[in-house]
Design a protein around this motif. Structure first.
Motif, PDB file in Angstrom:
ATOM      1  N   ILE A 199      31.719  36.455  33.565  1.00  0.00           N
ATOM      2  CA  ILE A 199      31.855  36.875  35.277  1.00  0.00           C
ATOM      3  C   ILE A 199      33.667  36.834  35.146  1.00  0.00           C
ATOM      4  O   ILE A 199      34.350  37.805  35.739  1.00  0.00           O
ATOM      5  CB  ILE A 199      31.455  35.979  36.244  1.00  0.00           C
ATOM      6  CG1 ILE A 199      30.010  36.339  36.125  1.00  0.00           C
ATOM      7  CG2 ILE A 199      32.057  36.452  37.711  1.00  0.00           C
ATOM      8  CD1 ILE A 199      29.330  37.682  36.326  1.00  0.00           C
ATOM      9  N   GLU A 200      34.227  35.690  34.872  1.00  0.00           N
ATOM     10  CA  GLU A 200      35.678  35.605  35.245  1.00  0.00           C
ATOM     11  C   GLU A 200      36.460  36.358  34.216  1.00  0.00           C
ATOM     12  O   GLU A 200      37.458  37.070  34.502  1.00  0.00           O
ATOM     13  CB  GLU A 200      36.016  34.042  34.792  1.00  0.00           C
ATOM     14  CG  GLU A 200      35.565  33.246  36.015  1.00  0.00           C
ATOM     15  CD  GLU A 200      35.916  31.577  35.265  1.00  0.00           C
ATOM     16  OE1 GLU A 200      36.225  31.208  34.363  1.00  0.00           O
ATOM     17  OE2 GLU A 200      35.692  30.812  36.217  1.00  0.00           O
ATOM     18  N   THR A 201      35.839  36.683  33.084  1.00  0.00           N
ATOM     19  CA  THR A 201      36.678  37.569  32.142  1.00  0.00           C
ATOM     20  C   THR A 201      36.567  39.060  32.621  1.00  0.00           C
ATOM     21  O   THR A 201      37.527  39.663  32.543  1.00  0.00           O
ATOM     22  CB  THR A 201      35.912  37.778  30.733  1.00  0.00           C
ATOM     23  OG1 THR A 201      35.805  36.336  30.129  1.00  0.00           O
ATOM     24  CG2 THR A 201      36.265  38.829  29.805  1.00  0.00           C
ATOM     25  N   GLY A 202      35.548  39.500  33.114  1.00  0.00           N
ATOM     26  CA  GLY A 202      35.290  40.735  33.938  1.00  0.00           C
ATOM     27  C   GLY A 202      36.462  40.794  35.111  1.00  0.00           C
ATOM     28  O   GLY A 202      37.091  42.059  35.265  1.00  0.00           O
ATOM     29  N   PHE A 203      36.486  39.943  35.968  1.00  0.00           N
ATOM     30  CA  PHE A 203      37.625  39.812  37.051  1.00  0.00           C
ATOM     31  C   PHE A 203      38.797  39.886  36.512  1.00  0.00           C
ATOM     32  O   PHE A 203      39.878  40.344  37.299  1.00  0.00           O
ATOM     33  CB  PHE A 203      37.118  38.922  38.128  1.00  0.00           C
ATOM     34  CG  PHE A 203      36.088  39.388  38.923  1.00  0.00           C
ATOM     35  CD1 PHE A 203      36.280  40.091  40.160  1.00  0.00           C
ATOM     36  CD2 PHE A 203      34.738  38.762  38.601  1.00  0.00           C
ATOM     37  CE1 PHE A 203      35.518  40.469  40.848  1.00  0.00           C
ATOM     38  CE2 PHE A 203      33.740  39.187  39.738  1.00  0.00           C
ATOM     39  CZ  PHE A 203      33.906  40.179  40.726  1.00  0.00           C
ATOM     40  N   ARG A 204      39.319  39.573  35.208  1.00  0.00           N
ATOM     41  CA  ARG A 204      40.529  39.606  34.912  1.00  0.00           C
ATOM     42  C   ARG A 204      41.113  40.894  34.619  1.00  0.00           C
ATOM     43  O   ARG A 204      42.008  41.334  33.979  1.00  0.00           O
ATOM     44  CB  ARG A 204      40.784  38.767  33.934  1.00  0.00           C
ATOM     45  CG  ARG A 204      40.791  37.039  34.231  1.00  0.00           C
ATOM     46  CD  ARG A 204      41.351  36.124  33.202  1.00  0.00           C
ATOM     47  NE  ARG A 204      40.583  36.131  31.959  1.00  0.00           N
ATOM     48  CZ  ARG A 204      39.668  35.061  31.840  1.00  0.00           C
ATOM     49  NH1 ARG A 204      39.267  34.305  32.704  1.00  0.00           N
ATOM     50  NH2 ARG A 204      39.037  35.190  30.711  1.00  0.00           N
ATOM     51  N   GLN A 205      40.112  41.807  34.418  1.00  0.00           N
ATOM     52  CA  GLN A 205      40.432  43.281  33.684  1.00  0.00           C
ATOM     53  C   GLN A 205      40.875  44.029  34.663  1.00  0.00           C
ATOM     54  O   GLN A 205      40.412  43.994  35.875  1.00  0.00           O
ATOM     55  CB  GLN A 205      39.179  43.729  33.006  1.00  0.00           C
ATOM     56  CG  GLN A 205      38.770  43.039  31.868  1.00  0.00           C
ATOM     57  CD  GLN A 205      37.678  43.530  31.106  1.00  0.00           C
ATOM     58  OE1 GLN A 205      37.602  44.980  30.929  1.00  0.00           O
ATOM     59  NE2 GLN A 205      36.628  42.711  30.555  1.00  0.00           N
ATOM     60  N   GLU A 206      41.816  44.916  34.569  1.00  0.00           N
ATOM     61  CA  GLU A 206      42.368  45.937  35.481  1.00  0.00           C
ATOM     62  C   GLU A 206      41.229  46.738  36.337  1.00  0.00           C
ATOM     63  O   GLU A 206      41.232  46.682  37.446  1.00  0.00           O
ATOM     64  CB  GLU A 206      43.440  46.844  34.999  1.00  0.00           C
ATOM     65  CG  GLU A 206      44.011  47.863  35.988  1.00  0.00           C
ATOM     66  CD  GLU A 206      44.986  48.793  35.026  1.00  0.00           C
ATOM     67  OE1 GLU A 206      45.592  49.609  35.906  1.00  0.00           O
ATOM     68  OE2 GLU A 206      45.335  48.456  34.014  1.00  0.00           O
ATOM     69  N   LYS A 207      40.243  47.297  35.527  1.00  0.00           N
ATOM     70  CA  LYS A 207      39.092  48.053  36.141  1.00  0.00           C
ATOM     71  C   LYS A 207      38.121  47.047  35.883  1.00  0.00           C
ATOM     72  O   LYS A 207      37.396  46.884  34.726  1.00  0.00           O
ATOM     73  CB  LYS A 207      38.879  49.199  35.225  1.00  0.00           C
ATOM     74  CG  LYS A 207      39.797  50.394  35.610  1.00  0.00           C
ATOM     75  CD  LYS A 207      39.648  51.798  34.943  1.00  0.00           C
ATOM     76  CE  LYS A 207      40.790  52.536  35.115  1.00  0.00           C
ATOM     77  NZ  LYS A 207      40.272  54.031  34.578  1.00  0.00           N
ATOM     78  N   ILE A 208      37.503  46.527  36.675  1.00  0.00           N
ATOM     79  CA  ILE A 208      36.507  45.352  36.678  1.00  0.00           C
ATOM     80  C   ILE A 208      35.127  45.895  36.319  1.00  0.00           C
ATOM     81  O   ILE A 208      34.697  46.781  37.073  1.00  0.00           O
ATOM     82  CB  ILE A 208      36.415  44.788  38.440  1.00  0.00           C
ATOM     83  CG1 ILE A 208      37.579  43.905  38.559  1.00  0.00           C
ATOM     84  CG2 ILE A 208      35.302  43.584  38.186  1.00  0.00           C
ATOM     85  CD1 ILE A 208      37.409  43.266  40.003  1.00  0.00           C
ATOM     86  N   PRO A 209      34.825  45.599  35.025  1.00  0.00           N
ATOM     87  CA  PRO A 209      33.503  46.268  34.471  1.00  0.00           C
ATOM     88  C   PRO A 209      32.014  45.552  35.043  1.00  0.00           C
ATOM     89  O   PRO A 209      31.234  45.179  34.270  1.00  0.00           O
ATOM     90  CB  PRO A 209      33.743  46.018  33.130  1.00  0.00           C
ATOM     91  CG  PRO A 209      34.321  44.797  33.070  1.00  0.00           C
ATOM     92  CD  PRO A 209      35.319  44.584  34.254  1.00  0.00           C
ATOM     93  N   ILE A 210      32.112  45.262  36.473  1.00  0.00           N
ATOM     94  CA  ILE A 210      30.894  44.593  36.888  1.00  0.00           C
ATOM     95  C   ILE A 210      30.518  45.351  38.312  1.00  0.00           C
ATOM     96  O   ILE A 210      31.362  46.019  39.182  1.00  0.00           O
ATOM     97  CB  ILE A 210      31.237  43.325  37.472  1.00  0.00           C
ATOM     98  CG1 ILE A 210      31.761  42.398  36.346  1.00  0.00           C
ATOM     99  CG2 ILE A 210      30.259  42.473  38.186  1.00  0.00           C
ATOM    100  CD1 ILE A 210      32.416  41.100  36.719  1.00  0.00           C
ATOM    101  N   GLN A 229      33.015  37.393  26.022  1.00  0.00           N
ATOM    102  CA  GLN A 229      34.127  37.030  24.950  1.00  0.00           C
ATOM    103  C   GLN A 229      34.975  38.446  24.620  1.00  0.00           C
ATOM    104  O   GLN A 229      35.545  38.653  23.567  1.00  0.00           O
ATOM    105  CB  GLN A 229      33.557  36.638  23.744  1.00  0.00           C
ATOM    106  CG  GLN A 229      32.607  35.546  23.889  1.00  0.00           C
ATOM    107  CD  GLN A 229      31.947  35.305  22.486  1.00  0.00           C
ATOM    108  OE1 GLN A 229      32.138  35.855  21.447  1.00  0.00           O
ATOM    109  NE2 GLN A 229      31.730  34.028  22.482  1.00  0.00           N
ATOM    110  N   ASN A 230      35.149  39.270  25.805  1.00  0.00           N
ATOM    111  CA  ASN A 230      36.164  40.496  25.728  1.00  0.00           C
ATOM    112  C   ASN A 230      35.531  41.582  24.705  1.00  0.00           C
ATOM    113  O   ASN A 230      36.302  42.249  24.326  1.00  0.00           O
ATOM    114  CB  ASN A 230      37.525  39.959  25.566  1.00  0.00           C
ATOM    115  CG  ASN A 230      38.285  40.290  26.761  1.00  0.00           C
ATOM    116  OD1 ASN A 230      38.005  41.079  27.570  1.00  0.00           O
ATOM    117  ND2 ASN A 230      39.329  39.535  27.095  1.00  0.00           N
TER     118      ASN A 230
END
Length: 293
Positions: A199-210, A229-230
């Motif tokens: 979840i935290e990995t997803g929110f660190r991305q510019e376009k949140i893949p969630i 794991q990105n």
């Protein structure tokens, strides 16, 4: 509540594949004394040629004949349990124990359907006379490695299009930055801490893949991609509140993710360590990536 009343409760549900296995098992039981033993469930699993059952038969092509030969031997007399849904024939006590153990495992894994993997694992762990007599002929570790562990699946996106789905019971939308705290709380409360890193990995991305599913502004489900794991092209994790399952919410979340993965340019999506294999087979045509034969 005793185990028999559990098995007959409205919440005691089986996957479609498990129900077909039961039908084959009853047909095999009819050849002897009509009592369904665990060995008949093994036979039914090998007769079923879809999904991981097909892989099981491919890896052990002679196993069905071996087990059928054992099943035709004189079964030990035992107390019978008549009329235990979904079976029409009586069950042996040991078969009822298999179903009870599978039910308990289903609850531990926070699932809603008893599937073939839970049943096979229960059979292999059961010290029952007739089944034990054939275990020397079985590669138990290999069978469990096919049937009873999470498996990776793959979905082709080359010709994928977003399917028509009637309006569901929840609103599906892309997660935004301010959703991180309530989503993490939802995940912790419903699934523990194992998915929080993704979840935290997803929110660190510019376009949140969630994507998240909400009812009355409360999160009831979520699905991610490119968050484990990105790793790119990997779908998951996904989870829906237990009270909201079997309502189509998971299917909607899945397809919103697959649609965006297609638009991103992926030709395939990997579903990592999928638990409910039959759900993904039906929902998006995913297939299990075979173990090395």
């Amino acid at each position: 509540m005793d185990t028999l009343s559990k098995a007959e409760s409205p919440n005691f549900k089986y996957s479609k594949r498990a129900l077909r296995i039961f039908t084959y098992a009853e047909t095999e039981a009819k050849k002897t004394n009509s009592i369904v033993y665990p060995i008949h469930l093994l036979i039914g699993t090998l007769i079923e040629r879809t999904g991981i059952c097909s892989e099981l038969h491919s890896k052990y092509p002679d196993l069905l004949d071996i087990i059928i030969e054992h099943s035709l031997k004189k079964q030990p007399s035992c107390e019978q349990i008549p009329g235990c849904p979904p079976f029409s024939r009586p069950l042996s006590i040991s078969t009822k124990q298999v179903l009870d153990h599978a039910f308990q495992a289903m609850e531990r894994y926070n699932q809603v359907y008893i599937n073939e993997g839970l049943i096979i694992k229960s059979i292999m762990n059961l010290p029952e006379t007739l089944t034990t007599s054939v275990k020397d002929a079985l590669d138990i570790e290999g069978i469990l490695g096919i049937m009873s562990v999470p498996r990776d699946m793959i979905v082709s996106l080359k010709n994928y299009s977003f399917p028509y789905m009637a309006d569901g019971e929840a609103d599906i939308r892309k997660a935004e930055k301010n959703d991180i705290a309530p989503l993490k709380n939802f995940v912790k409360n419903n699934f523990g801490h194992g998915w929080l890193d993704s979840i935290e990995t997803g929110f660190r991305q510019e376009k949140i893949p969630i994507y998240i599913a909400c009812k009355n502004d409360t999160i009831v489900g979520f699905a991610c991609f490119d968050s484990v794991q990105n790793k790119k092209g990997v779908f998951g994790p996904m989870g829906t509140a237990k009270t909201e399952r079997t309502k189509g919410i998971g299917t909607q979340l899945l397809h919103h993710c697959l649609h965006e993965m297609k638009e991103t340019g992926y030709e395939y999506a990997i579903i990592s360590e999928a638990g409910p294999l039959e759900f993904y087979e039906i929902a998006c045509g995913a297939v299990v990536i075979p173990n090395a034969l």
